[in-house]
Design an enzyme around this catalytic site. Structure first.
Site, short mmCIF file in Angstrom:
data_model
loop_
_atom_site.label_atom_id
_atom_site.label_comp_id
_atom_site.label_asym_id
_atom_site.label_seq_id
_atom_site.Cartn_x
_atom_site.Cartn_y
_atom_site.Cartn_z
N CYS A 1 -3.45 -4.07 8.65
CA CYS A 1 -4.52 -3.73 7.71
C CYS A 1 -5.40 -4.94 7.43
O CYS A 1 -6.60 -4.81 7.20
CB CYS A 1 -3.92 -3.23 6.41
N CYS B 1 16.67 7.92 15.98
CA CYS B 1 16.27 6.74 15.23
C CYS B 1 14.99 6.19 15.87
O CYS B 1 14.55 6.68 16.92
CB CYS B 1 17.39 5.70 15.18
N GLY C 1 0.80 -1.22 0.00
CA GLY C 1 0.00 0.00 0.00
C GLY C 1 0.84 1.27 0.00
O GLY C 1 0.50 2.25 -0.68
N CYS D 1 -15.48 -15.76 14.24
CA CYS D 1 -15.07 -14.42 13.81
C CYS D 1 -14.46 -14.58 12.42
O CYS D 1 -14.56 -15.66 11.82
CB CYS D 1 -14.09 -13.79 14.79
N1 LIG Z 1 10.61 -8.43 6.14
C1 LIG Z 1 10.05 -8.16 4.95
N2 LIG Z 1 10.75 -8.38 3.81
C2 LIG Z 1 10.20 -8.10 2.61
N3 LIG Z 1 8.96 -7.60 2.44
C3 LIG Z 1 8.22 -7.36 3.54
C4 LIG Z 1 8.73 -7.64 4.85
N4 LIG Z 1 7.77 -7.32 5.75
C5 LIG Z 1 6.71 -6.88 5.03
N5 LIG Z 1 6.97 -6.91 3.72
C6 LIG Z 1 6.07 -6.48 2.62
O1 LIG Z 1 5.59 -5.20 2.90
C7 LIG Z 1 4.34 -5.01 2.23
C8 LIG Z 1 3.41 -4.29 3.16
O2 LIG Z 1 2.33 -3.81 2.43
P1 LIG Z 1 0.79 -4.04 2.79
O3 LIG Z 1 0.59 -4.16 4.23
O4 LIG Z 1 0.05 -2.99 2.05
O5 LIG Z 1 0.57 -5.40 2.01
P2 LIG Z 1 0.02 -6.86 2.33
O6 LIG Z 1 0.90 -7.55 3.30
O7 LIG Z 1 -0.11 -7.44 0.97
O8 LIG Z 1 -1.41 -6.61 2.93
P3 LIG Z 1 -2.50 -7.65 3.47
O9 LIG Z 1 -2.13 -7.82 4.92
O10 LIG Z 1 -3.78 -6.95 3.25
O11 LIG Z 1 -2.35 -8.92 2.68
C9 LIG Z 1 3.84 -6.39 1.83
O12 LIG Z 1 3.83 -6.51 0.43
C10 LIG Z 1 4.82 -7.34 2.50
O13 LIG Z 1 5.06 -8.52 1.74
#
Ligand SMILES: Nc1ncnc2c1ncn2[C@@H]1O[C@H](COP(=O)(O)OP(=O)(O)OP(=O)(O)O)[C@@H](O)[C@H]1O
EC number: 2.7.7.-
Length: 406
Positions: free
Chosen positions: A196, A179, A47, A358
């Protein structure tokens, strides 16, 4: 013919493409040149990472790194605007790369289709001038912060949930800014942090915060404006309130950027706070025998009294026939135990098993714990009451695919 002089290295195509930002008095050709010589790493192509990558790709930045370990899913498309229906199933980094190159084919893009961990983050972060944390979990937030401090990189970090967002720049040495660990030395228990996918998010809120991350990154590498260090922007999309609060200074006691750091060569997992009564954990709270699987429930001959603990508005998506609605807010916080006990006693028949449902099988576990206390005078309450493991999502996957998945 009169010769012309140009005091920069941009081509005519570049001048034309970037003309609307070149004519900004605060920006100009020299900022554009600095941008072209700079690199940024976006961690998380979801997002926040989507708008951030789109704006950085469009801006004339020289090199962009994209990190994500996930693949594009249909539920991403309402907010992860860099992805397309045609890239569902592809890795997010590949999907993001395709879109960025469609916008700006001269951009150099590196993709890292991997989960960033304590082992692999440092060599990646080291290569870029500015890092954008566009991820969605607490552990990764500390991981990226530590790596940025150890590699001396400024970190533009944002988060969004529901209709709210936050933005700050960490480890901005030019202003001796703090930081992330200076502000939050200890991580909250992960189970208590909403995501989310737990509580929802509206796309344009991600769009706003992700775009602002790109703006801060551009300001940092081009050295224009007042970078959001030592301050945090709080955005409330519902009331359209934007305010900036002052943050505490860099802490000499900080474990990573302080005067005697304990984290020296490699990022380290943060100390975790324990769950307390105020912040109850929801995941894996119950034992196996306190839960029922979707398959077993669908085959059960027992009469069931179903209690649906989702919030009111989610019932409109779909619900079981004849379920009793008891939202978590009422169960945990309303303080009307006597009335609730009476309602439940009136409705539950003696021989019924009580099944709590749920969306995903997290809240239902807390609800079982709470209801066991509330209904402790019912015979064999401990054996009678169970939650549906995996919630409606498991029901969709294992029993009835016509029940919508969300
Ligand atoms: N340690 C990590 N290494 C690489 N990518 C990461 C890491 N932690 C989180 N991410 C990435 O960060 C992004 C966060 O974006 P966002 O929360 O919008 O997406 P999402 O995880 O696809 O959402 P949802 O929970 O609705 O499926 C994700 O695409 C997730 O894969």
């Amino acid at each position: 013919m009169t010769k012309h002089i140009r005091n920069h290295s941009l081509s005519n195509d570049e001048v034309q493409r970037y003309s609307r930002q070149l004519i900004l008095s605060e920006f100009g050709v020299h900022a554009q040149e600095r941008l072209k010589d700079s690199s940024a790493l976006i961690i998380g192509c979801g997002g926040l990472g989507s708008p951030a990558a789109l704006y950085l790709a469009s801006s004339g930045l020289g090199r962009l790194g994209l990190v994500d370990h996930d693949n594009v899913d249909i539920s991403n498309l309402h907010r992860q605007i860099i992805h397309r229906e045609t890239t569902i199933g592809k890795t997010k980094v590949e999907s993001a790369q395709i879109t960025c190159l469609q916008i700006n084919s001269s951009l150099k893009i590196d993709t890292y289709n991997q989960l960033l961990t304590y082992e692999n983050i440092m060599p990646i972060v080291k290569q870029y001038d500015v890092i954008l944390d566009c991820t969605d979990n607490v552990i990764t937030r500390y991981l990226i912060n530590d790596a940025c401090v150890l590699c001396q990189k400024p970190l533009v970090s944002a988060s969004v949930i529901r209709l709210e967002g936050q933005l700050s720049v960490w480890n901005y040495i030019e202003k001796n800014g703090p930081c992330y660990r200076c502000l939050y030395p200890q991580a909250p228990p992960e189970e208590t942090v909403s995501t989310c996918s737990d509580v929802g998010v509206l796309g344009p809120v991600c769009g706003t915060l992700g775009s602002l991350q790109a703006l801060e990154a551009i300001k940092i590498v081009t050295k224009i404006g007042d970078v959001l260090s030592n301050r945090m922007l709080l955005v409330d999309g519902l009331s359209m309130n934007f305010r900036t609060i002052k943050l505490r200074n860099r802490q000499t006691t900080c474990a990573v950027c302080g005067t005697n750091p304990t984290i020296i060569n490699q990022p380290s997992p943060p100390p975790m706070n324990q769950c307390s009564n105020d912040q109850p954990c929801r995941k894996n709270l119950l034992n196996r025998n306190e839960r029922i699987t979707a398959n077993d429930l669908s085959k059960s001959n027992l009469s069931s009294f179903i209690i649906d603990v989702r919030p009111e508005h989610e019932l409109n998506i779909a619900q079981f026939d004849n379920s009793f609605h008891l939202p978590m807010d009422r169960l945990l916080y309303k303080n009307d135990d006597e009335q609730l006990r009476n309602e439940l006693r009136t409705n539950i028949e003696n021989n019924q098993q009580i099944i709590i449902v749920c969306r995903r099988g997290n809240d239902s576990q807390l609800a079982v714990r709470r209801l066991k206390e509330l209904l402790s005078d019912i015979d064999n309450i401990d054996e009678k009451i169970k939650d549906l493991e995996g919630g409606f999502q498991a029901w969709h996957t294992d029993v009835d695919s016509t029940f919508p998945l969300y």
